[in-house]
Write an enzyme that holds these catalytic residues in place. Structure first.
Site, PDB file in Angstrom:
ATOM      1  N   SER A 137      83.050  22.666  66.443  1.00 28.22           N
ATOM      2  CA  SER A 137      83.503  22.024  67.685  1.00 28.22           C
ATOM      3  C   SER A 137      84.808  21.312  67.366  1.00 28.22           C
ATOM      4  CB  SER A 137      82.434  21.001  68.111  1.00 28.22           C
ATOM      5  OG  SER A 137      82.941  20.125  69.099  1.00 28.22           O
ATOM      6  N   TYR A 150      76.351  14.159  66.301  1.00 21.74           N
ATOM      7  CA  TYR A 150      77.016  15.431  66.610  1.00 21.74           C
ATOM      8  C   TYR A 150      78.304  15.578  65.795  1.00 21.74           C
ATOM      9  CZ  TYR A 150      78.664  19.212  69.742  1.00 21.74           C
ATOM     10  OH  TYR A 150      79.102  20.413  70.267  1.00 21.74           O
TER      11      TYR A 150
HETATM   12  P1  NAD Z   1      73.668  25.461  75.557  1.00 20.42           P
HETATM   13  O1  NAD Z   1      72.779  24.282  75.764  1.00 20.42           O
HETATM   14  O2  NAD Z   1      74.091  26.277  76.727  1.00 20.42           O
HETATM   15  O3  NAD Z   1      73.032  26.458  74.504  1.00 20.42           O
HETATM   16  C1  NAD Z   1      72.355  26.028  73.367  1.00 20.42           C
HETATM   17  C2  NAD Z   1      71.430  27.126  72.935  1.00 20.42           C
HETATM   18  O4  NAD Z   1      70.730  26.667  71.767  1.00 20.42           O
HETATM   19  C3  NAD Z   1      70.371  27.469  73.974  1.00 20.42           C
HETATM   20  O5  NAD Z   1      70.089  28.858  73.916  1.00 20.42           O
HETATM   21  C4  NAD Z   1      69.154  26.674  73.515  1.00 20.42           C
HETATM   22  O6  NAD Z   1      67.923  27.206  73.963  1.00 20.42           O
HETATM   23  C5  NAD Z   1      69.337  26.821  72.004  1.00 20.42           C
HETATM   24  N1  NAD Z   1      68.604  25.834  71.241  1.00 20.42           N
HETATM   25  C6  NAD Z   1      68.562  24.492  71.398  1.00 20.42           C
HETATM   26  N2  NAD Z   1      67.744  23.941  70.504  1.00 20.42           N
HETATM   27  C7  NAD Z   1      67.254  24.962  69.749  1.00 20.42           C
HETATM   28  C8  NAD Z   1      66.343  25.034  68.670  1.00 20.42           C
HETATM   29  N3  NAD Z   1      65.746  23.942  68.172  1.00 20.42           N
HETATM   30  N4  NAD Z   1      66.043  26.241  68.158  1.00 20.42           N
HETATM   31  C9  NAD Z   1      66.623  27.360  68.673  1.00 20.42           C
HETATM   32  N5  NAD Z   1      67.484  27.352  69.688  1.00 20.42           N
HETATM   33  C10 NAD Z   1      67.796  26.161  70.214  1.00 20.42           C
HETATM   34  O7  NAD Z   1      74.919  24.869  74.762  1.00 20.42           O
HETATM   35  P2  NAD Z   1      76.365  25.470  74.436  1.00 20.42           P
HETATM   36  O8  NAD Z   1      77.347  24.540  75.018  1.00 20.42           O
HETATM   37  O9  NAD Z   1      76.466  26.920  74.729  1.00 20.42           O
HETATM   38  O10 NAD Z   1      76.409  25.220  72.854  1.00 20.42           O
HETATM   39  C11 NAD Z   1      76.400  26.251  71.898  1.00 20.42           C
HETATM   40  C12 NAD Z   1      77.068  25.744  70.635  1.00 20.42           C
HETATM   41  O11 NAD Z   1      78.431  25.461  70.891  1.00 20.42           O
HETATM   42  C13 NAD Z   1      76.459  24.440  70.107  1.00 20.42           C
HETATM   43  O12 NAD Z   1      76.426  24.483  68.693  1.00 20.42           O
HETATM   44  C14 NAD Z   1      77.433  23.395  70.589  1.00 20.42           C
HETATM   45  O13 NAD Z   1      77.407  22.256  69.789  1.00 20.42           O
HETATM   46  C15 NAD Z   1      78.737  24.163  70.459  1.00 20.42           C
HETATM   47  N6  NAD Z   1      79.821  23.613  71.280  1.00 20.42           N
HETATM   48  C16 NAD Z   1      79.721  23.492  72.632  1.00 20.42           C
HETATM   49  C17 NAD Z   1      80.790  22.983  73.359  1.00 20.42           C
HETATM   50  C18 NAD Z   1      80.749  22.835  74.849  1.00 20.42           C
HETATM   51  O14 NAD Z   1      81.680  22.222  75.404  1.00 20.42           O
HETATM   52  N7  NAD Z   1      79.775  23.382  75.549  1.00 20.42           N
HETATM   53  C19 NAD Z   1      81.958  22.599  72.692  1.00 20.42           C
HETATM   54  C20 NAD Z   1      82.018  22.739  71.310  1.00 20.42           C
HETATM   55  C21 NAD Z   1      80.953  23.243  70.607  1.00 20.42           C
END
Ligand code: NAD
Length: 253
Positions: A137, A150
């Site tokens: 991130s 985080y």
């Molecule tokens: P999201 O909530 O849409 O997706 C998260 C996914 O992880 C879901 O499929 C959820 O079911 C799964 N998950 C959660 N806990 C779990 C567990 N214990 N075991 C297995 N699966 C699990 O979130 P997102 O925004 O798509 O995030 C995906 C990645 O991208 C994360 O690592 C997040 O930190 C990173 N990220 C997101 C953003 C953003 O702005 N959305 C920015 C930077 C990084």
């Protein structure tokens, strides 16, 4: 990418699903994981004419991660592309941060990647090709108040990526991190809802972008999918240990 096997953790929604879809379109068979709408995610993969598997491992539990990798081996013959994407968030100042939320964030956002990588690397080296993409991130490269766990986990993910990239430097396996800025997914929608004053979601969305992301536009899961595909291409053979930001200018400030 035709016939390659991709495991994308946390791929039932958001960024993981976007990356899984890009890999499927390029011909990969995809193993999905996560707690969201499994059948809807599976349909989005299968429409590209590739096989979609699913395993319900909770990535906070190392024994379930071992079961996930055993499933990948027995049902698909191993993993060629590993995308460590599953992640959770909790926002609170450190003196109010629930210790169990800290433990869960470190386990899911960081330690899970250690376990998946230690388990897939021998097979990738044996088969002579592999790609590891770790979802860090902008918070892997910069801090924000209220996000101690985080930010610590994501900085850890960038460091872990560099260490594995060096350990694999003489092999055809590459390991890189992607560092997105704001992406409008369920993880961020929850933060927007928490910030909304009198239910004004669009105001909260604009304020969120305005604070950090100079383009004032969200990065999309599809754009991140294209970046992941590039990292899988021969053009990226020498991209190793990178922490590649796609963030609307967040880290340029
Ligand atoms: P999201 O909530 O849409 O997706 C998260 C996914 O992880 C879901 O499929 C959820 O079911 C799964 N998950 C959660 N806990 C779990 C567990 N214990 N075991 C297995 N699966 C699990 O979130 P997102 O925004 O798509 O995030 C995906 C990645 O991208 C994360 O690592 C997040 O930190 C990173 N990220 C997101 C953003 C953003 O702005 N959305 C920015 C930077 C990084």
């Amino acid at each position: 990418m035709k016939g390659k096997i991709a495991l994308v953790t946390g791929s039932t929604s958001g960024i993981g699903l976007g990356i899984a879809e890009a890999l499927a379109r390029a011909g990969c068979e995809v193993i999905l994981n996560g707690f969201g709408e499994v059948e809807a995610a599976r349909e989005r993969i299968e429409r590209y004419g590739v096989r979609a598997g699913y395993h319900d491992a909770d990535l906070a539990d190392p024994a379930r991660i071992e079961a996930l990798l055993e499933y990948a081996e027995s049902e698909f013959g191993g993993v060629d592309v590993l995308v460590n994407n599953a992640g959770i968030q909790h926002v609170a100042p450190i003196d109010e941060f629930p210790p169990e939320r800290w433990d869960a964030i470190i386990a899911i956002n960081l330690s899970a990647a250690f376990h998946t990588m230690r388990l897939v690397l021998p097979g990738m080296k044996r088969r002579g090709w592999g790609r590891i993409i770790n979802l860090a991130s902008t918070h892997g490269l910069a801090g924000s108040a209220g996000k101690s766990a985080y930010v610590a986990a994501k900085h850890g993910m960038v460091g872990l990526t560099k260490a594995v990239a060096l350990e694999t430097a003489l092999t055809p396996v590459t390991c890189n991190a992607i560092c997105p800025g704001w992406v409008l997914t369920p993880l961020v929608e929850r933060q927007i809802e928490a910030r909304a004053v009198d239910g004004d979601l669009s105001g909260a969305r604009e304020a969120l972008l305005g604070e950090k992301q100079p383009s004032l536009e969200f990065v999309t899961p599809a754009q991140l999918g294209e970046l992941a595909l590039f990292l899988c291409s021969p053009a990226a053979d020498q991209v190793r240990g990178a922490a590649w930001n796609m963030d609307g200018g967040w880290l340029a400030q």
